[in-house]
Write an enzyme that holds these catalytic residues in place. Structure first.
Site, short mmCIF file in Angstrom:
data_model
loop_
_atom_site.label_atom_id
_atom_site.label_comp_id
_atom_site.label_asym_id
_atom_site.label_seq_id
_atom_site.Cartn_x
_atom_site.Cartn_y
_atom_site.Cartn_z
N SER A 1 -9.92 -0.84 7.13
CA SER A 1 -9.26 -0.81 5.95
C SER A 1 -8.46 -2.08 5.37
CB SER A 1 -8.37 0.29 5.84
OG SER A 1 -8.86 1.75 6.05
N LYS B 1 0.88 -1.17 -0.19
CA LYS B 1 -0.10 -0.12 0.07
C LYS B 1 0.88 1.32 -0.19
CE LYS B 1 -3.99 1.83 2.88
NZ LYS B 1 -4.67 1.57 3.96
N SER C 1 -9.38 1.32 3.07
CA SER C 1 -8.50 2.18 2.13
C SER C 1 -7.75 1.25 1.40
CB SER C 1 -7.94 2.89 3.08
OG SER C 1 -7.14 2.10 3.98
#
Lengths: 452, 59
Positions: free
Chosen positions: A173, A80, A149
């Protein structure tokens, strides 16, 4: 015949160890897969093809020279885009960090490399890992959110662009996008994996997340990254067991507490019925399944999570925000503003309530190996202006307890459904064992249309 | 432990703070977030962690 990009982390590492697959061949297969799918799915921010192939060649040379192979030797991993990568942009998909190039690796990235792993690239996140939706598309149905996310990491793993990717969880997330994309998401106990070198949302909530397609791979990635880090004040000195061994030892019919109440009330009837059917199937295979009541302190846990997140997010962004508020997306901007309005007394009350809640949840888990809930209240919403609902994840993030989501079926609309298991702090081995057992009993491995 | 403020009073307090910091227009644009935050604050002000419970920053 299987293509290398289809392999799990464990399969890839084993094939490489046995000399049947070269790290370069695996990296080329994944890069080619990314070339094919990325234009539609938009899961990646940065892929440095030459760097990936060069690292793969180094791993190949290691093997040829007889140097010891790490647990994930030659396996590319997606990150990420909030994980610091030495010399590679880490943008947090924000205008504020658009040109930020860290000068060191996050501790967990350094550990991945030390175990022989390769940084495949930086995956799309929602801005600063909060809730303004990202451009990533859900591979099951592009009209539905992929969640967030950790949207890019989840989609990349679901579509075999990599076998493992790192996410993070401050509310929901990691486990929510895992559920929306039909893969496995693990959030370890708070403090188990270092957050050093990870762009924060909220220091006391943020947890590094693991996105993979099998429970065994979740255990492997946890093994690679777990451990105390003096650079992270939230990092725990708890000893690190052999998670793969613990998982295998705990792979037996578990004692399961089925949480209804809030989780039933907030689920669609389809999701709740599906969860009950999954629980019945597990009971039929030998698990003990009992209804268990939530403690009274559960009532304020979502509010505590939200207030603490907003205040700490506001504290982190304070300096940027003073001069560049217009450069923030609308949701993170309002979250920061809400954080600025909360008094110190209220913030500390929320932190005290979190501690009391954690103690109550720990007591509730006495007598059970794990508790079970639906992974999400509903399948991925048909709405690209949301990242979905984190209500079933935030109690575990708020209390710091470890939790895992595994795929358990498809909705009537053909979207992934999952179940969520949670365990007491530091009991990841037990959690992984129960999840591994449940995954085998349920026998559900989901694969989006791109994988056909 | 019961808060002396109603949810509406908390919302009023937050809206006034927001207007003072960022102006009336922005406060108005934040109405939904302010309402949600007021609700969260009301929840925690009406919950009791126990007198002896210290904050748990790092779990």
């Amino acid at each position: 015949m299987s293509q290398p990009y289809e392999f799990s982390v464990a399969q890839s590492a084993e094939e490489i160890r046995q000399g049947r697959l070269s790290p370069v061949e695996l990296a080329e297969s994944l890069l080619s897969r990314i070339d094919d799918l990325e234009p539609d799915l938009r899961a990646w921010v940065t892929i440095d093809r030459e760097e990936v192939l060069s690292a793969a060649k180094d791993r190949e040379n290691d093997l040829q020279a007889g140097r010891p192979a790490g647990l994930i030797h030659g396996v590319p991993v997606g990150l990420k885009d909030i994980f610091y990568t030495d010399g590679m942009k880490t943008t947090a998909c924000s205008r504020i960090y658009a040109d930020f190039v860290p000068e060191y690796d996050a501790t967990c990235v350094a550990k991945i490399k030390a175990s022989g792993g390769i940084v495949l690239g930086k995956a799309v996140t929602t801005e600063f890992a909060t809730s303004d939706p990202s451009p990533t598309r859900n591979p099951w149905n592009a009209a539905h959110t992929p969640g967030g996310s950790s949207s890019g990491s989840s989609v990349a793993v679901a579509t075999q662009m990599c076998a493992a990717a790192l996410g993070s969880q401050t509310g929901g997330s990691t486990c929510r996008p895992a559920a929306y994309n039909g893969i496995v998401g693990l959030k370890a106990t708070y403090g188990r994996i270092s957050r050093y070198g990870v762009v924060p949302v909220s220091w006391s909530l943020d947890t590094v997340g693991i996105l993979v397609r099998t429970v065994e791979d979740a255990a492997t990635m946890l093994q690679v990254m777990a451990g105390h880090d003096p650079n992270d004040p939230g990092s725990s000195a708890q000893p690190v067991p052999d998670f793969l061994d613990e998982m295998r030892l705990a792979e037996r019919p578990p004692r399961i507490g089925l949480l209804s109440g809030f989780f039933q009330d907030h689920s669609t009837s389809e999701v709740w019925q599906h969860t009950q059917e999954a629980a019945q199937k597990l009971a039929g295979a030998g698990a003990t399944v009992e209804d268990v009541a939530l403690p009274a302190s559960f009532a304020s846990c979502h509010s505590c999570q939200r207030l603490v997140m907003n205040v700490e997010c506001a504290a982190f962004h304070q300096e940027f925000f003073q001069h560049r508020a217009d450069e923030y997306g609308p949701r993170i901007r309002s979250g920061i503003e809400m954080g600025m309005l909360v008094s110190g007394v209220d913030y500390l009350k929320a932190q005290r309530l979190r501690r009391a809640f954690r103690e109550d949840m720990t007591r509730m888990l006495d007598g059970y190996d794990v508790v079970l809930t639906p992974a999400t209240p509903a399948p991925a919403p048909r709405d690209l202006n949301t990242t979905g609902d984190a209500a079933f994840q935030s109690p575990w993030t708020s209390s710091g307890l470890p939790t895992i989501v595994i795929p358990s079926g498809l909705s009537q609309d053909g979207l992934p459904l999952g179940i969520q298991l949670a365990a007491a702090s530091w009991q990841e081995g037990r959690l992984l064992g129960a999840a591994q057992w449940a995954q085998k009993v349920l026998g559900v491995n989901l694969s989006p249309p791109q994988n056909a | 432990m019961v808060s002396e403020n109603t949810k509406d009073e908390i919302l009023q307090e937050l809206t006034e703070k927001a207007a003072a910091l960022w102006g009336q227009d922005r406060a108005q644009a934040l109405a939904a977030s302010l309402e949600q935050t007021a609700s969260h604050l009301w929840d925690i002000r009406n919950a009791d962690p126990g007198t002896d419970t210290e904050p748990g920053f790092y779990q």
